[in-house]
Design a protein around this motif. Structure first.
Motif, PDB file in Angstrom:
ATOM      1  N   SER A 151       0.809  -1.223   0.000  1.00 16.73           N
ATOM      2  CA  SER A 151       0.000   0.000   0.000  1.00 16.73           C
ATOM      3  C   SER A 151       0.840   1.270   0.000  1.00 16.73           C
ATOM      4  O   SER A 151       0.303   2.365  -0.193  1.00 16.73           O
ATOM      5  CB  SER A 151      -0.918   0.016   1.232  1.00 16.73           C
ATOM      6  N   LEU A 152       2.143   1.139   0.219  1.00 12.57           N
ATOM      7  CA  LEU A 152       2.999   2.314   0.355  1.00 12.57           C
ATOM      8  C   LEU A 152       3.473   2.829  -1.000  1.00 12.57           C
ATOM      9  O   LEU A 152       3.683   2.057  -1.938  1.00 12.57           O
ATOM     10  CB  LEU A 152       4.225   1.968   1.212  1.00 12.57           C
ATOM     11  N   ALA A 153       3.656   4.137  -1.067  1.00 13.54           N
ATOM     12  CA  ALA A 153       4.210   4.737  -2.276  1.00 13.54           C
ATOM     13  C   ALA A 153       5.666   4.304  -2.434  1.00 13.54           C
ATOM     14  O   ALA A 153       6.367   4.026  -1.449  1.00 13.54           O
ATOM     15  CB  ALA A 153       4.114   6.260  -2.197  1.00 13.54           C
ATOM     16  N   LEU A 154       6.122   4.260  -3.663  1.00 12.16           N
ATOM     17  CA  LEU A 154       7.474   3.784  -3.939  1.00 12.16           C
ATOM     18  C   LEU A 154       8.543   4.693  -3.355  1.00 12.16           C
ATOM     19  O   LEU A 154       9.666   4.248  -3.094  1.00 12.16           O
ATOM     20  CB  LEU A 154       7.676   3.644  -5.451  1.00 12.16           C
ATOM     21  N   ASP A 155       8.210   5.976  -3.151  1.00  9.64           N
ATOM     22  CA  ASP A 155       9.226   6.899  -2.664  1.00  9.64           C
ATOM     23  C   ASP A 155       9.335   6.943  -1.144  1.00  9.64           C
ATOM     24  O   ASP A 155      10.119   7.723  -0.591  1.00  9.64           O
ATOM     25  CB  ASP A 155       8.955   8.314  -3.192  1.00  9.64           C
ATOM     26  N   VAL A 156       8.577   6.085  -0.421  1.00 12.19           N
ATOM     27  CA  VAL A 156       8.695   6.027   1.034  1.00 12.19           C
ATOM     28  C   VAL A 156       9.984   5.289   1.376  1.00 12.19           C
ATOM     29  O   VAL A 156      10.204   4.163   0.915  1.00 12.19           O
ATOM     30  CB  VAL A 156       7.486   5.309   1.669  1.00 12.19           C
TER      31      VAL A 156
ATOM     32  N   ASN B 142      13.380   3.214   6.086  1.00 20.51           N
ATOM     33  CA  ASN B 142      13.198   3.501   7.505  1.00 20.51           C
ATOM     34  C   ASN B 142      11.783   3.986   7.802  1.00 20.51           C
ATOM     35  O   ASN B 142      11.154   3.562   8.774  1.00 20.51           O
ATOM     36  CB  ASN B 142      14.212   4.545   7.965  1.00 20.51           C
ATOM     37  N   ASP B 143      11.250   4.874   6.943  1.00 16.71           N
ATOM     38  CA  ASP B 143       9.906   5.403   7.170  1.00 16.71           C
ATOM     39  C   ASP B 143       8.835   4.333   7.043  1.00 16.71           C
ATOM     40  O   ASP B 143       7.758   4.458   7.622  1.00 16.71           O
ATOM     41  CB  ASP B 143       9.617   6.540   6.191  1.00 16.71           C
ATOM     42  N   ARG B 144       9.101   3.286   6.300  1.00 18.03           N
ATOM     43  CA  ARG B 144       8.137   2.198   6.188  1.00 18.03           C
ATOM     44  C   ARG B 144       7.913   1.500   7.533  1.00 18.03           C
ATOM     45  O   ARG B 144       6.866   0.905   7.760  1.00 18.03           O
ATOM     46  CB  ARG B 144       8.617   1.168   5.160  1.00 18.03           C
ATOM     47  N   LEU B 145       8.902   1.581   8.400  1.00 16.33           N
ATOM     48  CA  LEU B 145       8.803   0.921   9.701  1.00 16.33           C
ATOM     49  C   LEU B 145       8.376   1.876  10.804  1.00 16.33           C
ATOM     50  O   LEU B 145       8.382   1.494  11.980  1.00 16.33           O
ATOM     51  CB  LEU B 145      10.146   0.289  10.061  1.00 16.33           C
ATOM     52  N   ASP B 146       8.008   3.090  10.458  1.00 20.33           N
ATOM     53  CA  ASP B 146       7.533   4.064  11.442  1.00 20.33           C
ATOM     54  C   ASP B 146       6.259   3.512  12.087  1.00 20.33           C
ATOM     55  O   ASP B 146       5.258   3.285  11.397  1.00 20.33           O
ATOM     56  CB  ASP B 146       7.232   5.391  10.745  1.00 20.33           C
ATOM     57  N   PRO B 147       6.270   3.247  13.390  1.00 21.53           N
ATOM     58  CA  PRO B 147       5.094   2.643  14.039  1.00 21.53           C
ATOM     59  C   PRO B 147       3.841   3.499  13.927  1.00 21.53           C
ATOM     60  O   PRO B 147       2.731   2.978  13.957  1.00 21.53           O
ATOM     61  CB  PRO B 147       5.533   2.479  15.496  1.00 21.53           C
TER      62      PRO B 147
END
Length: 274
Positions: A163-168, A171-176
């Protein structure tokens, strides 16, 4: 202890070896040392096989026999969930004490974590070890009690990353906070509205504010007759308030913190465990 960020797209083996390396480093400190006792064996050295069984079972070539499983679970509970998590928590406690410029970090407030300079994987390490998964999103779902099995949780984790944008960034993908918001968004509306996430209540301090050594402190409620009394971890009453809308206080569901300057207690709900 060196903690580096591991992209979610990393292979299972890379993620596993990262956790294994952290536990191996901690094992060099006596209180967190991984035992060589396994069942009747007194010189057991293959602890990584047990860790692999716990975190990435499908990658273990030879699974434990039914008669071995109890000993393996005991080894996991004692050496990884207890000693390992204790060690990780101790290391993080030191790393989260002050920023590089000497400013205090409020470790209990997630918005303050980035000021530590640590990658988000450091936040998740204890949860990964506790829940037996290499996926932070899966650990979050298991902790919340929204799924009952690791395969189900890990399947949902894949949906989160999709669901995440490719430019995330990795590290930010694991932001709780990002993970929490996504999980809340996929929950049924009725279930989301029924859950109380936080509370605030004005209190009367037990003594003048200038006499408190700490501006913030963890407190626990005890309700007696018409009052709620707030106690610090040492057992001293530090504040009170008349019982009102907060009548359902529960230390098993919420963590409470007294803000001395504001004469206010704030409660944040724990992640729900099953």
């Amino acid at each position: 202890m060196l903690i580096v960020s591991i992209p979610p797209a990393s292979t299972t083996e890379t993620k596993f070896m990262f956790v294994a390396e952290v536990l191996d480093l901690l094992s060099g400190i006596r209180p967190f040392e991984i035992s060589t006792k396994m069942g009747r064996a007194r010189s057991f050295r293959e602890w990584q096989n047990v860790l692999r069984w716990w975190l990435a079972k499908t990658t273990l070539r030879t699974q434990p026999t039914p008669s071995q499983v109890t000993n393996w679970y005991e080894f996991v509970a004692t050496n990884f969930i207890y000693r390992g998590v204790w060690g990780v928590g101790s290391a993080l406690g030191l790393l989260l004490d002050l920023t590089q410029d000497g400013q205090p970090i409020r470790a209990l407030e997630i918005d303050d974590w980035p000021r530590s300079g640590l990658p988000w994987i450091a936040f998740w390490l204890k949860e990964l070890i506790t829940w037996g998964t290499l996926e932070p999103v899966a650990a979050f779902l298991l902790a919340r009690g929204q799924v009952v099995s690791r395969p189900e949780a890990e399947a949902l984790a894949a949906a989160y990353y999709g669901s995440l944008a490719l430019d995330v960034s990795a590290n930010d993908r694991l932001d709780p906070r990002r993970i929490r918001d996504w999980v809340e968004a996929i929950r049924p509306v009725g279930e989301r509205s029924a859950r109380q996430e936080s509370m605030r209540v004005a209190v009367q301090l037990a003594r003048p504010a200038q006499n408190y050594l700490q501006a913030r402190m963890v407190v626990f409620p005890i309700q007696q007759q018409e009052f709620t009394y707030w106690f610090d971890p040492a057992g001293y009453a530090v504040a009170r308030n008349a019982i009102g809308t907060e009548a359902r206080l529960s230390s098993s569901d919420f963590q409470y913190e007294l803000d001395v300057a504001l004469s206010e207690v704030r409660g944040e709900q724990y992640l729900r465990y099953v």
